[in-house]
Structures are given as C-alpha cells and as structure tokens.
Design a protein around this motif. Structure first.
Motif, PDB file in Angstrom:
ATOM      1  N   GLN A  36     -14.340   4.458 -21.022  1.00 50.68           N
ATOM      2  CA  GLN A  36     -14.017   3.676 -22.241  1.00 50.68           C
ATOM      3  C   GLN A  36     -12.229   3.629 -21.691  1.00 50.68           C
ATOM      4  O   GLN A  36     -11.433   2.748 -22.511  1.00 50.68           O
ATOM      5  CB  GLN A  36     -14.536   3.892 -23.227  1.00 50.68           C
ATOM      6  N   PHE A  37     -11.352   5.058 -21.906  1.00 49.78           N
ATOM      7  CA  PHE A  37      -9.564   5.277 -21.775  1.00 49.78           C
ATOM      8  C   PHE A  37      -9.686   3.868 -20.937  1.00 49.78           C
ATOM      9  O   PHE A  37      -8.596   3.317 -21.063  1.00 49.78           O
ATOM     10  CB  PHE A  37     -10.155   6.948 -21.669  1.00 49.78           C
ATOM     11  N   ILE A  38     -10.226   4.670 -19.785  1.00 50.70           N
ATOM     12  CA  ILE A  38      -9.412   3.787 -18.431  1.00 50.70           C
ATOM     13  C   ILE A  38      -9.739   2.158 -18.851  1.00 50.70           C
ATOM     14  O   ILE A  38      -8.508   0.970 -18.504  1.00 50.70           O
ATOM     15  CB  ILE A  38      -9.719   3.881 -17.381  1.00 50.70           C
ATOM     16  N   ALA A  39     -10.471   1.497 -19.172  1.00 43.76           N
ATOM     17  CA  ALA A  39     -10.679   0.458 -19.261  1.00 43.76           C
ATOM     18  C   ALA A  39      -9.890  -0.279 -20.391  1.00 43.76           C
ATOM     19  O   ALA A  39      -8.774  -0.981 -19.569  1.00 43.76           O
ATOM     20  CB  ALA A  39     -12.013  -0.245 -19.753  1.00 43.76           C
ATOM     21  N   GLU A  40      -9.573   0.526 -21.498  1.00 39.78           N
ATOM     22  CA  GLU A  40      -8.784  -0.386 -22.511  1.00 39.78           C
ATOM     23  C   GLU A  40      -7.082   0.108 -21.592  1.00 39.78           C
ATOM     24  O   GLU A  40      -6.127  -0.976 -21.785  1.00 39.78           O
ATOM     25  CB  GLU A  40      -8.697   1.070 -23.611  1.00 39.78           C
ATOM     26  N   GLU A  41      -7.009   1.386 -20.994  1.00 42.15           N
ATOM     27  CA  GLU A  41      -5.220   1.727 -20.771  1.00 42.15           C
ATOM     28  C   GLU A  41      -4.852  -0.121 -19.948  1.00 42.15           C
ATOM     29  O   GLU A  41      -4.193   0.062 -18.810  1.00 42.15           O
ATOM     30  CB  GLU A  41      -5.182   2.746 -20.158  1.00 42.15           C
ATOM     31  N   ARG A  42      -6.172  -0.240 -18.918  1.00 41.45           N
ATOM     32  CA  ARG A  42      -5.909  -1.089 -17.956  1.00 41.45           C
ATOM     33  C   ARG A  42      -6.355  -2.141 -17.837  1.00 41.45           C
ATOM     34  O   ARG A  42      -5.773  -3.493 -17.541  1.00 41.45           O
ATOM     35  CB  ARG A  42      -7.068  -0.775 -16.162  1.00 41.45           C
ATOM     36  N   GLY A  43      -6.762  -2.708 -19.555  1.00 45.33           N
ATOM     37  CA  GLY A  43      -7.138  -3.321 -20.111  1.00 45.33           C
ATOM     38  C   GLY A  43      -7.619  -4.818 -20.085  1.00 45.33           C
ATOM     39  O   GLY A  43      -8.044  -5.846 -19.908  1.00 45.33           O
TER      40      GLY A  43
ATOM     41  N   THR B  41      -5.385   5.688 -10.899  1.00 41.85           N
ATOM     42  CA  THR B  41      -5.357   5.438 -12.341  1.00 41.85           C
ATOM     43  C   THR B  41      -6.221   7.339 -12.607  1.00 41.85           C
ATOM     44  O   THR B  41      -4.877   7.374 -14.090  1.00 41.85           O
ATOM     45  CB  THR B  41      -6.572   4.671 -12.937  1.00 41.85           C
ATOM     46  N   ILE B  42      -6.501   7.558 -12.548  1.00 46.14           N
ATOM     47  CA  ILE B  42      -6.700   9.300 -13.092  1.00 46.14           C
ATOM     48  C   ILE B  42      -4.862  10.482 -13.027  1.00 46.14           C
ATOM     49  O   ILE B  42      -4.900  10.430 -13.967  1.00 46.14           O
ATOM     50  CB  ILE B  42      -8.203  10.184 -12.910  1.00 46.14           C
ATOM     51  N   ALA B  43      -4.887   9.855 -11.288  1.00 49.92           N
ATOM     52  CA  ALA B  43      -3.728  10.627 -11.333  1.00 49.92           C
ATOM     53  C   ALA B  43      -2.639   9.932 -11.859  1.00 49.92           C
ATOM     54  O   ALA B  43      -1.818  11.248 -12.553  1.00 49.92           O
ATOM     55  CB  ALA B  43      -3.459  10.652  -9.403  1.00 49.92           C
ATOM     56  N   ARG B  44      -2.215   8.717 -12.247  1.00 54.86           N
ATOM     57  CA  ARG B  44      -1.329   8.439 -13.417  1.00 54.86           C
ATOM     58  C   ARG B  44      -1.336   8.695 -14.762  1.00 54.86           C
ATOM     59  O   ARG B  44       0.086   9.393 -15.462  1.00 54.86           O
ATOM     60  CB  ARG B  44      -1.196   6.700 -13.323  1.00 54.86           C
ATOM     61  N   LEU B  45      -1.941   9.251 -15.121  1.00 52.49           N
ATOM     62  CA  LEU B  45      -2.759   9.271 -16.399  1.00 52.49           C
ATOM     63  C   LEU B  45      -3.091  10.471 -16.562  1.00 52.49           C
ATOM     64  O   LEU B  45      -3.226  11.187 -18.058  1.00 52.49           O
ATOM     65  CB  LEU B  45      -3.812   8.221 -17.432  1.00 52.49           C
ATOM     66  N   ASP B  46      -2.938  11.875 -16.055  1.00 53.75           N
ATOM     67  CA  ASP B  46      -3.987  12.903 -16.080  1.00 53.75           C
ATOM     68  C   ASP B  46      -2.740  14.065 -16.617  1.00 53.75           C
ATOM     69  O   ASP B  46      -1.886  14.120 -16.174  1.00 53.75           O
ATOM     70  CB  ASP B  46      -3.926  13.782 -15.377  1.00 53.75           C
ATOM     71  N   PRO B  47      -2.789  14.282 -17.797  1.00 56.86           N
ATOM     72  CA  PRO B  47      -1.441  15.078 -18.403  1.00 56.86           C
ATOM     73  C   PRO B  47      -1.746  16.880 -18.000  1.00 56.86           C
ATOM     74  O   PRO B  47       0.236  16.963 -18.134  1.00 56.86           O
ATOM     75  CB  PRO B  47      -2.011  15.605 -20.037  1.00 56.86           C
ATOM     76  N   ALA B  48      -2.322  16.674 -17.122  1.00 56.97           N
ATOM     77  CA  ALA B  48      -1.942  18.066 -16.468  1.00 56.97           C
ATOM     78  C   ALA B  48      -1.148  17.931 -15.143  1.00 56.97           C
ATOM     79  O   ALA B  48      -0.571  18.900 -14.657  1.00 56.97           O
ATOM     80  CB  ALA B  48      -2.914  19.030 -16.171  1.00 56.97           C
TER      81      ALA B  48
END
Length: 261
Positions: free
Chosen positions: A117-124, A146-153
């Motif tokens: 859900q988070f990724i769907a919203e992030e990518r539009g 997408t995960i690599a770009r958004l990962d806070p760690a």
C-alpha cells in the motif's frame, strides 16, 4: 561435419540437474509479514507440504548427489526434510549466504499488505492491485528498486546487487557439484531469489511473482548448453509447463500507464 561433432560432444558432456526448491511455509508467510534476511520457523502446514513434495520426488526415484541451501534456517530445515523423504538424511547440506532472499532492510518484519500500500501511494498508483499488476509484468524488478530507494536504513538491495548475489550463489552450486558424471542436486532458496534466477536465464519465463512454498523448479546445466529451464514449480518432474501467463495487453497498459506522481 562440425554440427555432428558438436552434437556428439553434447551427448557425452555430463549434465547437472538442479532441483531448485522454495522453502516451506513459515509463520511469517502464514501471517503476512515480510521475511527477507529475517527468519521464522516452518509451520505445521509447511512441513506437511514439504513431506508431500518429498514423497513425489521419492516416488520418481530421484536421489541427490549433493545438497545446497540458503543459509537461512527455514531453508536449511526444508533441505533436511526433503533429504529425509528421499532416504538421504545423512547427506551434508552446504549453506550458501548468496542464496538468501532479497534484503528488504527496514521493511522486514512489516506487513506485506501495508508495504505494498505504501509503495502504491509512493509511486502514484490508484490502488495496490494496479501496482502489483505493473510490478509483476515489468521488464525489471520494480519492487527491489523501489524498496532500495525508500529504505530508511539504506541497506536494502537494488536489483543489480540482488541479482549479482543470487547468481554468484548458483555459480557456487555448479562449481561444487560433481562434474565427472550426470548428477542431480537439491538447492533450497526463496521466492524472489528463484524468480531472479529464472529471469536471468529467460526474462520471459515468469512474472515477478514468487513460486509457491514447497514447489520445485527444475533447471539443467552443462558446459555446452549452459543453464536451461526444464520446468517451473511443478515438482521438478517436468510433467507440465506451469509458467504464469502475462496479463492481457490492455490490462498491462493500464497498469503501466503514466500515473501522476
């Protein structure tokens, strides 16, 4: 003349049959949490699925010459169960770090549904279904990127890092397998890792969607032909082609449309 020589060489070159299995269902699989490099134990249902799969291999008189596994405990446990089913409980299992699942970084141990859900919203995307359709039918691993770009760690792998690692793991399997005769080896890995391997051999072989838990995908390797896909997720017996079908073009076009960011 040359073609006859090559044909004769192909017929005498040893082949390596690789039975590539996804681990059995785990507690995280059952409850819908992301695992990645994290781990959780096999469920009772998962163990039952593995015994059923192992019985099919045993009934087909399949014996392994070597066994390999991701170093994750759920994969090692899966390998032990399979070897018990093929009456080879004493066979050593070589654990290979490179065969582990995709590394999700800070997204591990989070609910799968919430991450999508988070990724769907992030990518539009309008909804999760549109995002998943786009991802599964894409020409590259949109999820990993997408995960690599958004990962806070900032430790999640991008597609290049992930694919390189998994391929190195498979190359180690091939290097450490018998080469003086035809051989069969068991390799236990993970959903996204198996998909990455399949797409590295044939990009059109499957969607970006994990094979089922406890399923066996059959690969074949020789020095002449390289790696080939024999069958996907059918128990490794080559009985039928179970490759997932791509979505209809209109559905793909809709999912891959130019969404507003």
């Amino acid at each position: 003349m040359l073609s006859n020589k090559l044909r004769a060489q192909k017929n005498t070159t040893p082949t390596l049959d690789i039975y590539l299995m996804r681990h059995g269902q785990t507690e995280f699989n059952k409850t819908g949490y992301i695992q990645g490099w994290s781990d959780s134990p096999l469920t009772k249902e998962g163990i039952a699925e593995l015994v059923k799969a192992g019985k099919k291999l045993a009934d087909a008189n399949i014996k392994f010459d070597a066994a390999f596994s991701s170093s994750s405990q759920r994969a090692i446990d899966t390998a032990h169960i399979l070897l018990h089913c093929t009456q080879q409980p004493e066979m050593p299992i070589t654990a290979i770090n490179e065969l582990r699942e995709y590394r999700f970084g800070a997204f591990e141990q989070q609910l799968v549904s919430e991450v999508h859900q988070f990724i769907a919203e992030e990518r539009g995307y309008a909804n999760v279904e549109d995002w998943l359709t786009a991802y599964r039918n894409a020409s590259y691993n949109m999820l990993a990127e997408t995960i690599a770009r958004l990962d806070p760690a900032q430790v999640a792998e991008n597609e290049t890092e992930f694919l390189s690692r998994v391929q190195n793991g498979l190359f180690q399997v091939i290097a450490d397998s018998p080469h003086d005769r035809n051989a069969r080896v068991l390799v236990v890995s993970h959903g996204m890792s198996i998909t990455a391997i399949l797409k590295s051999i044939d990009p059109m072989s499957t969607l970006y969607k994990s094979v089922p838990n406890a399923s066996v995908t059959h690969l074949r390797y020789s020095l002449i032909t390289g790696l080939e896909i024999v069958s996907i997720a059918d128990g490794g017996l080559g009985g039928k082609d179970t490759r997932p079908q791509a979505a209809p073009p209109s559905q793909v076009a809709k999912a891959l449309g130019f969404h507003q960011r």
